[in-house]
Design a protein around this motif. Structure first.
Motif, short mmCIF file in Angstrom:
data_model
loop_
_atom_site.label_atom_id
_atom_site.label_comp_id
_atom_site.label_asym_id
_atom_site.label_seq_id
_atom_site.Cartn_x
_atom_site.Cartn_y
_atom_site.Cartn_z
N THR A 61 0.81 -1.23 0.00
CA THR A 61 0.00 0.00 0.00
C THR A 61 0.84 1.27 0.00
OG1 THR A 61 -0.18 -0.17 2.41
CG2 THR A 61 -1.98 -1.10 1.09
N ASP A 62 2.15 1.15 0.16
CA ASP A 62 3.02 2.33 0.08
C ASP A 62 3.32 2.71 -1.37
OD1 ASP A 62 3.11 2.44 2.81
OD2 ASP A 62 5.05 1.42 2.98
N TYR A 63 3.09 1.80 -2.29
CA TYR A 63 3.42 2.05 -3.70
C TYR A 63 2.26 2.77 -4.38
CZ TYR A 63 7.54 -0.95 -3.56
OH TYR A 63 8.77 -1.48 -3.29
N ASN A 64 2.62 3.74 -5.21
CA ASN A 64 1.65 4.48 -6.02
C ASN A 64 1.97 4.22 -7.49
OD1 ASN A 64 -0.03 6.28 -7.32
ND2 ASN A 64 0.99 8.12 -6.57
N PRO A 65 1.27 3.27 -8.13
CA PRO A 65 1.61 2.89 -9.50
C PRO A 65 1.03 3.81 -10.57
CG PRO A 65 -0.19 1.54 -8.73
CD PRO A 65 0.18 2.44 -7.59
N TYR A 66 0.54 4.98 -10.18
CA TYR A 66 -0.14 5.88 -11.12
C TYR A 66 0.75 7.08 -11.43
CZ TYR A 66 -3.79 3.07 -9.01
OH TYR A 66 -4.53 2.02 -8.53
N LEU A 67 0.52 7.67 -12.59
CA LEU A 67 1.24 8.87 -12.97
C LEU A 67 0.69 10.07 -12.19
CD1 LEU A 67 1.53 8.14 -16.79
CD2 LEU A 67 3.41 8.26 -15.14
N PRO A 68 1.40 11.20 -12.20
CA PRO A 68 1.08 12.29 -11.25
C PRO A 68 -0.34 12.82 -11.31
CG PRO A 68 3.26 12.64 -12.18
CD PRO A 68 2.66 11.46 -12.92
N ALA A 69 -0.97 12.90 -12.50
CA ALA A 69 -2.29 13.52 -12.59
C ALA A 69 -3.37 12.73 -11.87
CB ALA A 69 -2.69 13.72 -14.06
N MET A 70 -3.15 11.46 -11.58
CA MET A 70 -4.15 10.68 -10.86
C MET A 70 -4.42 11.27 -9.47
SD MET A 70 -6.21 8.09 -11.20
CE MET A 70 -5.58 6.93 -12.41
N ALA A 71 -3.42 11.96 -8.92
CA ALA A 71 -3.60 12.57 -7.60
C ALA A 71 -4.68 13.64 -7.59
CB ALA A 71 -2.28 13.17 -7.12
N VAL A 72 -5.07 14.16 -8.77
CA VAL A 72 -6.12 15.17 -8.83
C VAL A 72 -7.41 14.64 -8.21
CG1 VAL A 72 -7.60 16.46 -10.43
CG2 VAL A 72 -5.13 16.31 -10.84
N PHE A 73 -7.69 13.36 -8.39
CA PHE A 73 -8.94 12.80 -7.87
C PHE A 73 -8.92 12.65 -6.35
CE2 PHE A 73 -8.64 11.37 -12.27
CZ PHE A 73 -9.88 11.76 -12.76
N GLY A 74 -7.76 12.77 -5.75
CA GLY A 74 -7.67 12.74 -4.30
C GLY A 74 -7.69 14.09 -3.65
N LEU A 75 -7.67 15.15 -4.46
CA LEU A 75 -7.66 16.51 -3.88
C LEU A 75 -8.90 16.83 -3.06
CD1 LEU A 75 -6.05 18.57 -6.79
CD2 LEU A 75 -5.00 17.90 -4.62
N PRO A 76 -10.11 16.41 -3.46
CA PRO A 76 -11.27 16.69 -2.60
C PRO A 76 -11.11 16.15 -1.19
CG PRO A 76 -12.02 16.03 -4.77
CD PRO A 76 -10.54 15.83 -4.75
N ARG A 77 -10.52 14.96 -1.03
CA ARG A 77 -10.29 14.44 0.31
C ARG A 77 -9.25 15.27 1.06
NH1 ARG A 77 -13.33 12.15 2.71
NH2 ARG A 77 -13.44 10.11 1.72
N ALA A 78 -8.21 15.69 0.36
CA ALA A 78 -7.18 16.51 1.01
C ALA A 78 -7.73 17.86 1.45
CB ALA A 78 -6.00 16.70 0.06
N VAL A 79 -8.70 18.39 0.72
CA VAL A 79 -9.26 19.70 1.05
C VAL A 79 -10.39 19.57 2.06
CG1 VAL A 79 -10.51 21.67 0.10
CG2 VAL A 79 -8.60 20.67 -1.18
N LEU A 80 -11.29 18.61 1.87
CA LEU A 80 -12.48 18.50 2.71
C LEU A 80 -12.25 17.68 3.97
CD1 LEU A 80 -15.17 17.86 -0.07
CD2 LEU A 80 -14.65 20.02 1.08
N GLY A 81 -11.29 16.78 3.94
CA GLY A 81 -11.11 15.89 5.07
C GLY A 81 -12.23 14.85 5.14
N SER A 82 -12.43 14.28 6.32
CA SER A 82 -13.46 13.26 6.51
C SER A 82 -14.14 13.40 7.86
CB SER A 82 -12.85 11.86 6.37
OG SER A 82 -11.76 11.70 7.27
N ALA A 83 -14.37 14.65 8.27
CA ALA A 83 -14.91 14.90 9.61
C ALA A 83 -16.38 14.52 9.71
CB ALA A 83 -14.72 16.37 9.99
N GLY A 84 -17.18 14.80 8.69
CA GLY A 84 -18.61 14.54 8.74
C GLY A 84 -19.05 13.68 7.57
N PRO A 85 -20.32 13.28 7.55
CA PRO A 85 -20.81 12.42 6.45
C PRO A 85 -20.72 13.09 5.09
CG PRO A 85 -22.62 13.15 7.86
CD PRO A 85 -21.36 13.51 8.57
N VAL A 86 -21.01 14.40 5.02
CA VAL A 86 -20.93 15.09 3.73
C VAL A 86 -19.50 15.12 3.23
CG1 VAL A 86 -21.32 17.27 2.55
CG2 VAL A 86 -22.98 16.48 4.25
#
Length: 457
Positions: A153-178
């Motif tokens: 799980t430490d390996y990231n086999p994707y090219l850099p742009a795939m990280a764009v889809f993780g930006l909402p989690r990095a910005v919003l976090g996971s504090a509430g259901p929304v």
């Protein structure tokens, strides 16, 4: 009299292309819809639809029996009854409304409900966590890759742009259901997939008379897409983007095709075969200028995204994006299935070498076929790309069945878009392009400057 025939035929062609209401190419006779194709009549049969739902239910019901992954077991438990209910609706409701209600039932039970439940509880396959972590690393360190991966799980086999889809989690976090739902990368994987397929449909279908809601719902709720979407979905954006790139290239939109290809080629290395396919199709249909434009934009933007990461983190990029998927690192990818490449790689170093050699030979054969017979339509381009990817996924040392969703959709979706249009609407687009098509100006073969389905399939 003989000298006037070419002009008369040209006038008939203009009438047919411009779509004069109530007239055919011969003039005077109202247009009549032809009989439905045999495939369409067969697919509209309620018994056939119910049989398809039964197959899907069996597919889903197998996961609780054969899978040891909790999320896949949950999906199969929820999706199988939904597919069975959809089959019952196909048999009992009037044919006018049965397909829509059955598709809605399957989509709700196989996609919406299980995805909402897993997203609310933060349950997903490891690749979703990898993408979301990559976005956080990119914001903090400028690289989406861990410097010293020690476990799978430490390996990231994707090219850099795939990280764009993780930006909402990095910005919003996971504090509430929304935040947990809106930050989930699977939501954005799915939205990208759906938007790209819709855009590709509109490009490939010359009339807006028919919407693709029903075929898109059926495709998305099919087990091949639904299970991947619910538990992971990391391959879905690539599927949608490749379909859209081929549609743009078929319509001669070189700039758009280049940009979309660049996005695909910065998501996963498996998208790079789409670049020569689209470029050669543009060259065949619209000449060297548009082909060169798409190639320069695609390659240039891709390198502009990848090279800054590679300049400072070349070792991580090589180890995680190239060597790890090929099974050449100390930690091996858990992706597995009884495909030939995976079976050979499991035999040891010699088998691994044979798998890579076969992969190279298969790739070379597809490349030679592409050069000898460049595609002249979106369907032909998608078929060729699907063939190349199938060879790659089948012979790769770390292939798995889930990867085959990409070539499957490439084969199915453009055909659905083409066959949804009546024959009289399968013509060129704008009025200027119509004139070019009739007069023989513009394209390399047959003079079509921007055909919806240019060239033979």
């Amino acid at each position: 009299m003989a000298s006037t025939r070419p002009q008369h035929r040209t006038e008939q062609a203009v009438c047919a292309v411009q779509g004069h209401p109530g007239r055919t190419a011969g003039g005077g006779v109202p247009r009549q819809r032809g009989p439905r194709p045999a495939a369409a009549r067969w697919a509209a049969n309620p018994v056939v639809q119910a049989a398809g739902c039964l197959v899907a239910a069996g597919w889903a019901a197998a996961f609780p029996l054969v899978s040891d992954l909790r999320n896949q077991v949950f999906w199969g438990t929820v999706a199988a009854p939904a597919y069975l209910l959809a089959g019952v609706l196909c048999l009992t409701l009037p044919p006018r409304i049965a397909p829509r209600l059955a598709a809605a039932t399957a989509a709700l039970g196989a996609v919406v409900a299980p995805l909402a439940r897993l997203a609310l509880h933060g349950q997903h396959q490891s690749e979703v966590m990898v993408v979301e972590r990559a976005a956080g690393l990119l914001l903090r360190t400028g690289s989406p890759y861990l410097p010293d991966p020690a476990q799978v799980t430490d390996y990231n086999p994707y090219l850099p742009a795939m990280a764009v889809f993780g930006l909402p989690r990095a910005v919003l976090g996971s504090a509430g259901p929304v935040s947990r739902v809106l930050g989930d990368a699977r939501i954005w994987f799915a939205l990208t997939f759906l938007v790209c397929l819709l855009a590709g449909w509109r490009l490939l279908q010359p009339t807006l008379a028919r919407t693709p809601v029903l075929p898109l719902a059926v495709l998305t709720s099919s087990p091949l897409i639904a299970m991947a979407l619910v538990v992971g979905g990391v391959d879905l954006p690539l599927i949608g983007v490749c379909c859209l790139a081929m549609a743009l290239a078929a319509r001669g939109r070189a700039t758009g095709a280049g940009l979309v290809l660049a996005f695909a080629c910065t998501l996963k290395w498996t998208a790079w075969p789409a670049m020569p396919v689209a470029v050669l199709m543009l060259w065949r249909l619209y000449g060297r200028r548009r082909a060169a434009e798409a190639a320069l934009i695609g390659v240039g933007v891709s390198l502009a995204v990848i090279l800054p990461i590679a300049a400072g983190h070349l070792r991580q990029l090589r180890e995680q994006v190239v060597r790890f998927p090929l099974g050449m690192t100390a930690v091996h990818t858990p992706a597995g299935s009884p495909l030939p490449g995976k079976v050979l790689a499991g035999l040891g170093p010699i088998g691994h070498t044979i798998s890579l050699s076969l992969l190279c030979v298969g790739g070379l054969a597809v490349a030679l076929w592409l050069l000898a017979y460049p595609p002249t339509s979106a369907v032909a381009a998608c078929d060729l790309l699907a063939a190349g990817l199938t060879v790659a996924f089948t012979l790769a040392p770390a292939g798995r069945f889930g990867y085959l969703a990409l070539p499957t959709v490439l084969v199915i979706w453009p055909r659905l878009a083409r066959r949804s249009a009546s024959p009289e609407h399968r013509t060129v687009g704008s009025s200027g392009e119509r004139a070019a098509a009739v007069s023989g100006v513009g394209g390399r073969h047959g003079g079509r400057s921007d055909g919806v389905w240019p060239g033979p399939d």
